[in-house]
Design a protein around this motif. Structure first.
Motif, PDB file in Angstrom:
ATOM      1  N   ASP A   1      55.765  -1.929  -3.324  1.00 55.24           N
ATOM      2  CA  ASP A   1      54.671  -2.868  -3.088  1.00 55.24           C
ATOM      3  C   ASP A   1      54.335  -2.895  -1.603  1.00 55.24           C
ATOM      4  N   ALA A   2      53.043  -2.925  -1.305  1.00 55.03           N
ATOM      5  CA  ALA A   2      52.599  -2.852   0.087  1.00 55.03           C
ATOM      6  C   ALA A   2      53.217  -3.949   0.940  1.00 55.03           C
ATOM      7  N   GLU A   3      53.337  -5.169   0.372  1.00 55.23           N
ATOM      8  CA  GLU A   3      53.868  -6.284   1.164  1.00 55.23           C
ATOM      9  C   GLU A   3      55.369  -6.155   1.418  1.00 55.23           C
ATOM     10  N   ASP A   4      56.039  -5.343   0.575  1.00 54.63           N
ATOM     11  CA  ASP A   4      57.482  -5.154   0.749  1.00 54.63           C
ATOM     12  C   ASP A   4      57.817  -3.873   1.506  1.00 54.63           C
TER      13      ASP A   4
ATOM     14  N   SER B   1      58.369  -1.369   4.391  1.00 53.81           N
ATOM     15  CA  SER B   1      58.697  -1.505   5.811  1.00 53.81           C
ATOM     16  C   SER B   1      57.702  -0.716   6.659  1.00 53.81           C
ATOM     17  N   LEU B   2      57.713  -0.992   7.958  1.00 53.55           N
ATOM     18  CA  LEU B   2      56.804  -0.308   8.876  1.00 53.55           C
ATOM     19  C   LEU B   2      57.016   1.197   8.838  1.00 53.55           C
ATOM     20  N   LEU B   3      58.270   1.651   8.873  1.00 55.45           N
ATOM     21  CA  LEU B   3      58.532   3.086   8.870  1.00 55.45           C
ATOM     22  C   LEU B   3      58.180   3.721   7.536  1.00 55.45           C
ATOM     23  N   ALA B   4      58.376   2.988   6.442  1.00 54.61           N
ATOM     24  CA  ALA B   4      57.966   3.502   5.139  1.00 54.61           C
ATOM     25  C   ALA B   4      56.451   3.680   5.093  1.00 54.61           C
ATOM     26  N   ALA B   5      55.724   2.700   5.618  1.00 62.29           N
ATOM     27  CA  ALA B   5      54.267   2.782   5.638  1.00 62.29           C
ATOM     28  C   ALA B   5      53.794   3.956   6.478  1.00 62.29           C
ATOM     29  N   GLU B   6      54.505   4.254   7.566  1.00 58.38           N
ATOM     30  CA  GLU B   6      54.113   5.359   8.427  1.00 58.38           C
ATOM     31  C   GLU B   6      54.368   6.720   7.786  1.00 58.38           C
ATOM     32  N   ASN B   7      55.269   6.772   6.816  1.00 55.63           N
ATOM     33  CA  ASN B   7      55.693   8.060   6.266  1.00 55.63           C
ATOM     34  C   ASN B   7      55.349   8.266   4.798  1.00 55.63           C
TER      35      ASN B   7
END
Length: 622
Positions: A315-318, A320-326
């Protein structure tokens, strides 16, 4: 730790013995013959005939199978994603590029083997040994290892794609049925012995017409600018196997980071695409990132993208920043397209089988009114490419309905405005065409016209009709050829009592080309004062196309290459308001006068007095 390439300053038995058991091989052959690959449920079926298909590539997962630091969840998420995407992406296969594990221990290998069971029976795949899966100082003659026991030939023997393995078990090959043809995937060990090289050559030689995708753990490393360079071992593999075999067009390896790619020329002078993919240095050990190679045999391209399904499913709200970057990589070595003219690239070892000419009797369906072709069966002067077709030459109506055409030069045109050509559309029944060299300023050209008493001159087609022709516009498309005509019935629409159109001097039916290279089909129907007009997209130059106009006595639809165009009128249209005047190929009259003639090639032309389905066209379309 991975090996450091020498140029980098920082870390960065014959085939019979190798085949699956006879029962498994028979099963594989039966499964490969089916449009849907084996072992997949209805929701995950694979279409082996679709010209668009995908091969997934999974590199170095070693940090996810690392003793008590192991976390196979990202790989499980990748496998779940691939199975779920099997139908949507028409996923044919997955290739793992080695370094499954960090140390190659029984524990790590066992955990990896258990994780791979998630796709057993759902997706065919290959795995090869990296230097972290086996003793790194050994080659494929190393003997038994935990890796071989878990990922040796027995693991793949029930897969429909599995072709066999080398006697040592560390090298294998798969045959994929995808895009309407077979492909060979070679999965080679981290270090190939001389015996391994000989085995790989025998596999390629035993499949002389198959394009080959070679997978290896170590072949090349990427520079910081994304350019890939062969490693020391990769140079050996290139010199002793890849460059000598024109069938190898794509190589995939991991081992090094950052990713990179390059194009090398083999001994045949053809491109070999060399790709490095490895994400173990990224957040969470690469998180099971997968490369997706989407082959499109129509567009002649491979579109490549890199995704991390484990991050995508969060889920987007869960996240993490590094997960979102990768979760998706979009750099030039992670998301790109490779243009390959597959027919030309494979021509040296798998030349396309050109369809044989079909006799006229094979393409005369019920209701055929006229059929003209320009080979010897329809044109007595056919046979020499570039030869002038003189005025007065007759092209026979092979439907035997008396609609023969006679060549007529327009204005003071020289003889070379109409010549014979052996060029033709690949699906055309006759392997011949006419080359028209019409143009403006001054008007010049040639037309082929029916005689004064030809039956087609007065036919109204009130029950429907199909008009088909093969066309190619020259490349380069030189000069001003706006509004040139391809075919028409002569006469003024005003003389047919029509006043709603662009001009009463326009003919009652014509197919033309606009300045933007849009095909325009305009007809004045028999049941109303109207001129419903179809417009195509901008048609290409230098490429043969099939054009069809289909009327079912209610509406007219134009098709280009079997594809319905967008701009077909919804206006009712029944029949053609012919005036008893000739039908012509190669021009369109205005005010009962021909101006410029057609510029380009025209192949077979057929007119049928009923609506045909695309599967019944001169070249069938599904």
């Amino acid at each position: 730790m991975n090996d450091v390439p020498p140029a980098r300053p920082a870390r960065r038995t014959l085939l019979g013995a190798a085949l699956a058991t006879p029962a498994a091989a028979a099963t594989a052959a039966a499964l490969d013959a089916s449009p849907a690959a084996a072992g997949t449920g209805g929701a995950h079926r694979f279409d082996a005939h679709d010209p668009r298909f995908t091969i997934a590539v999974l590199p170095d997962t070693q940090y996810l199978f690392d003793e008590d630091r192991s976390d196979p969840a990202p790989v499980r998420a990748t496998f779940k994603y691939l199975v779920e995407q099997r139908r949507e992406r028409n996923l044919a296969f997955m290739a793992h590029l080695g370094d499954l594990t960090e140390h190659g221990t029984e524990h790590e290998i066992g955990l990896a083997a258990e994780t791979f069971r998630a796709i057993d029976g759902k997706l065919n795949y290959s795995v090869l040994a990296g230097n972290h899966d086996v003793p790194g100082s050994t080659d494929d003659q190393r003997g038994a290892t935990p890796y071989l026991r878990a990922f040796g030939p027995a693991r793949y023997s029930r897969m429909s794609t599995f072709g066999g393995a080398s006697p040592d078990g560390y090298n294998s090959y798969h045959r994929l049925q995808a895009g309407g043809r077979q492909w060979l995937v070679l999965a080679l060990d981290w270090r190939l012995s001389d015996k391994g090289l000989q085995w790989a050559q025998r596999v390629i030689s035993a499949h002389p017409r198959l394009p080959v995708i070679l997978t290896s753990h170590d072949l090349a490393y990427g520079q910081d600018d994304g350019e890939a360079t062969l490693s020391q071992y990769g140079q050996r593999l290139w010199d002793q196997l890849i460059r000598r075999n024109d069938q190898i067009f794509l190589t995939l390896n991991g081992h090094y980071w950052p990713p990179g790619r390059t194009v090398l020329k083999n001994d045949a002078g053809n491109d070999v695409h060399v790709h490095v993919t490895n994400y173990q240095d990224r957040y969470y050990g690469g998180a099971g990132m997968a490369r997706l190679y989407a082959f499109d045999l129509v567009r002649n391209v491979i579109d490549v993208e890199t995704v991390a399904p484990w991050f995508l499913e969060q889920d987007a709200e869960d996240r993490s920043l590094l997960a979102a970057e990768n979760l998706e990589l979009s750099g030039p070595v992670d998301r790109f397209s490779v243009e390959i003219d597959f027919t030309e690239r494979f021509r040296g070892f798998a030349p396309p089988a050109a369809p044989a000419p079909r006799p006229a009797s094979a393409v005369l369906p019920r209701g055929t009114v006229a059929y003209w072709r320009f080979d010897a069966s329809g044109l007595p002067v056919a046979g020499t490419d570039g030869a002038v077709v003189s005025a007065g030459v007759v092209a026979k109506d092979l439907s035997r309905n008396g609609n023969d055409l006679t060549v007529q030069r327009l204005h003071a045109s020289p003889p070379e405005v109409l010549t014979w050509s052996d060029e033709h559309h690949v699906g055309q029944p006759a392997h011949a065409s006419l080359r028209f060299d019409g143009g403006k300023q001054p008007d010049r050209g040639a037309v082929l016209r029916t005689g004064a008493n030809a039956p087609i001159n007065s036919m109204k087609f009130t029950s429907g009709y199909t008009i088909e022709l093969f066309v190619k516009l020259p490349e380069p498309f030189e000069g001003d050829h706006a509004w040139m005509g391809l075919l028409s019935w002569e006469g003024r629409s005003g003389d047919a009592g029509k006043s709603s159109g662009w001009s009463p001097d326009e003919p009652t039916c014509s197919l033309n080309l606009s300045p933007e290279r849009f095909l325009q089909y305009v007809v004045y129907p028999t049941d109303r004062d109207a001129d419903p007009t179809s417009w195509s997209h901008a048609v290409p130059v230098g490429r043969w196309m099939h054009v069809a106009v289909v009327n079912d006595s209610r509406q007219t639809v134009m098709y280009v290459d079997g594809s319905k165009i967008a701009r077909n009128p919804t206006q009712p249209s029944k029949g053609i308001s012919t005036l008893g005047l000739p039908f012509a190929i190669g021009g369109t009259q205005f005010a009962r006068r021909y101006g410029q003639g057609f510029y380009g090639f025209i192949g077979d032309v057929r007119i049928v007095a009923r609506a045909l389905h695309p599967r019944d066209f001169l070249t069938p379309f599904a």
